[in-house]
Motif scaffolding. Sequence first.
Motif, short mmCIF file in Angstrom:
data_model
loop_
_atom_site.label_atom_id
_atom_site.label_comp_id
_atom_site.label_asym_id
_atom_site.label_seq_id
_atom_site.Cartn_x
_atom_site.Cartn_y
_atom_site.Cartn_z
N PRO A 183 0.96 -1.18 -0.15
CA PRO A 183 0.02 0.02 0.26
C PRO A 183 0.69 1.06 0.03
O PRO A 183 0.27 2.34 -0.36
CB PRO A 183 -0.73 -0.14 1.31
N ARG A 184 2.14 1.26 0.43
CA ARG A 184 2.92 2.20 0.45
C ARG A 184 3.77 2.58 -0.89
O ARG A 184 4.47 3.66 -0.94
CB ARG A 184 3.99 2.37 1.58
N PHE A 185 3.56 1.60 -1.93
CA PHE A 185 4.28 1.79 -3.17
C PHE A 185 3.77 2.91 -3.91
O PHE A 185 4.51 3.84 -4.41
CB PHE A 185 4.23 0.48 -3.91
N LEU A 186 2.56 3.01 -4.27
CA LEU A 186 1.94 3.95 -5.16
C LEU A 186 2.33 5.45 -4.60
O LEU A 186 2.69 6.17 -5.23
CB LEU A 186 0.54 3.82 -5.39
N PRO A 187 2.09 5.86 -3.42
CA PRO A 187 2.35 7.03 -2.88
C PRO A 187 3.85 7.30 -2.94
O PRO A 187 4.05 8.39 -3.29
CB PRO A 187 1.87 7.30 -1.50
N TRP A 188 4.61 6.41 -2.71
CA TRP A 188 6.32 6.50 -2.99
C TRP A 188 6.55 6.66 -4.38
O TRP A 188 7.29 7.84 -4.71
CB TRP A 188 6.97 5.46 -2.58
N LEU A 189 5.61 6.03 -5.30
CA LEU A 189 6.00 6.27 -6.79
C LEU A 189 5.66 7.76 -7.15
O LEU A 189 6.34 8.16 -7.97
CB LEU A 189 5.54 5.10 -7.62
N ALA A 190 4.51 8.11 -6.55
CA ALA A 190 4.13 9.52 -6.99
C ALA A 190 5.06 10.64 -6.71
O ALA A 190 5.24 11.35 -7.55
CB ALA A 190 2.62 9.72 -6.61
N HIS A 191 5.81 10.44 -5.72
CA HIS A 191 6.87 11.30 -5.13
C HIS A 191 7.90 11.19 -6.27
O HIS A 191 8.63 12.01 -6.09
CB HIS A 191 6.96 11.16 -3.63
N GLN A 192 8.20 10.16 -6.58
CA GLN A 192 9.42 9.97 -7.31
C GLN A 192 9.31 10.48 -8.78
O GLN A 192 10.34 10.79 -9.57
CB GLN A 192 9.86 8.53 -7.24
N LEU A 193 8.17 10.53 -9.50
CA LEU A 193 7.99 11.04 -10.98
C LEU A 193 7.53 12.43 -11.01
O LEU A 193 6.93 13.00 -10.13
CB LEU A 193 6.70 10.04 -11.35
N PRO A 194 8.26 13.11 -12.10
CA PRO A 194 7.83 14.42 -12.47
C PRO A 194 6.67 14.70 -13.09
O PRO A 194 5.97 13.83 -13.81
CB PRO A 194 9.14 14.59 -13.50
N GLY A 195 6.15 15.76 -12.87
CA GLY A 195 4.97 16.37 -13.86
C GLY A 195 3.83 15.54 -13.68
O GLY A 195 3.49 14.85 -12.60
N ARG A 196 3.04 15.28 -14.64
CA ARG A 196 1.76 14.56 -14.76
C ARG A 196 2.00 13.23 -14.51
O ARG A 196 1.05 12.21 -14.39
CB ARG A 196 1.07 14.78 -16.07
N LEU A 197 3.27 12.37 -14.81
CA LEU A 197 3.55 11.35 -14.76
C LEU A 197 3.31 10.69 -13.07
O LEU A 197 2.88 9.48 -12.88
CB LEU A 197 5.14 10.80 -15.01
N ALA A 198 3.42 11.76 -12.27
CA ALA A 198 3.23 11.51 -10.72
C ALA A 198 1.81 10.92 -10.63
O ALA A 198 1.41 10.44 -9.57
CB ALA A 198 3.60 12.62 -10.04
N THR A 199 0.87 11.48 -11.48
CA THR A 199 -0.48 11.01 -11.58
C THR A 199 -1.05 9.92 -12.36
O THR A 199 -1.61 8.92 -12.17
CB THR A 199 -1.64 12.22 -11.88
N ASP A 200 -0.31 9.99 -13.75
CA ASP A 200 -0.79 9.02 -14.71
C ASP A 200 -0.23 7.42 -14.23
O ASP A 200 -0.97 6.40 -14.32
CB ASP A 200 -0.28 9.17 -16.13
#
Length: 372
Positions: A183-200
């Motif tokens: 469950p912590r993976f997606l929030p961590w991933l969102a913080h590592q990606l730039p721009g709209r990739l953090a959402t997509d």
Amino acid sequence: MTATLSSTKTRAALRTTARASAELLLILLMLAVTLWILGRMWSVVWPLVVGLLLTTLTWPPTRFLRRRGWKPAPAASAVTVLFLLVAMGFVALIAVPVASQSGELTDGVVEGIQKLREWAAGPPLNIGDAQINKAFDTAVSRAQDGLGSMVGVVVTGVSTVVNGLVTAVLALFLMFFFLKDGPRFLPWLAHQLPGRLATDVPTVASRGWDTLGSFVRSQAAVGLLDAVLIGLGLWILGVPLVLPLAVLTFVSAFVPIIGALFAGFVAVLIALVSNGLTDALIVLAIIIVVQQLEGNVFQPMIQSRGLGLHAAVILLAVTLGGNLAGIVGSLLAVPIAALIAVVWSYVREQLREPSDPGTDESAAGADAAVPS
């Protein structure tokens, strides 16, 4: 009066075609390189895939414990230990007997194919063409190879082969970490990606996980029901090799359409060889009834939404996966195709014009096609 082609429009059309062809070639090249890299990293990728598939099965009880106040580590540990005990029981009670009877099962299938060959050569068909004989020889060879591969999949990770043991151990550890920290993976991933990739990327990953989990859990449940019902029918009729045939039915459920046909064909051949034509026809009737119950009762009850894939797409995916990677490719073809469909559906949503009046309805339909 003869119309002449416009040189300007012709050159524009050729430039557009050339540009589209070049872009398509680049995409195909990227896919080829990706597949090559995955092939080179298969010793790592395969345990990762197995760990993800096992996690989809064990996540519901882990989520149940966490909602009851358990900490992530104790919940993941308890479920992992329980899964390990169940797997050990499976090895002791099912996998070892199945492996010991796999040769007898293969011999029975080959003998059944030979009986069909003799029947086709006699009246009323009187087929003696060399090409037909060659086709039967090919069927015998493929039956031997296919059954050997299928039995290998059944006992993957529990055999004495070193690679299988390493895969099982790595997959088990990965499953534990996925259960504990997933469950912590997606929030961590969102913080590592730039721009709209953090959402997509997290959105697509979440939808893909839901699709994968729905497929694996539903196919496992339906396969178990099929195996129990068909195995019970074979046991009542006194057909030998009931346990291997039931396990083959369960494993085949993870290869939609083609898997059911293969398992049913093997069961009918074994009944034909051991019990005769009458019992073989009864086994065929049992399989047809069970498959009808699966398609019209079990599947809708267990999996409320489909994968959003047409049956023709599933057939093509399984065929392509089998040609590229054998039985492993057949097992992974449908979930991979479903994940590709999830990505494509999300890309289409993002590329729609905001002013399109059908956007909301189309998006709702696309969401309905993706299981949650």
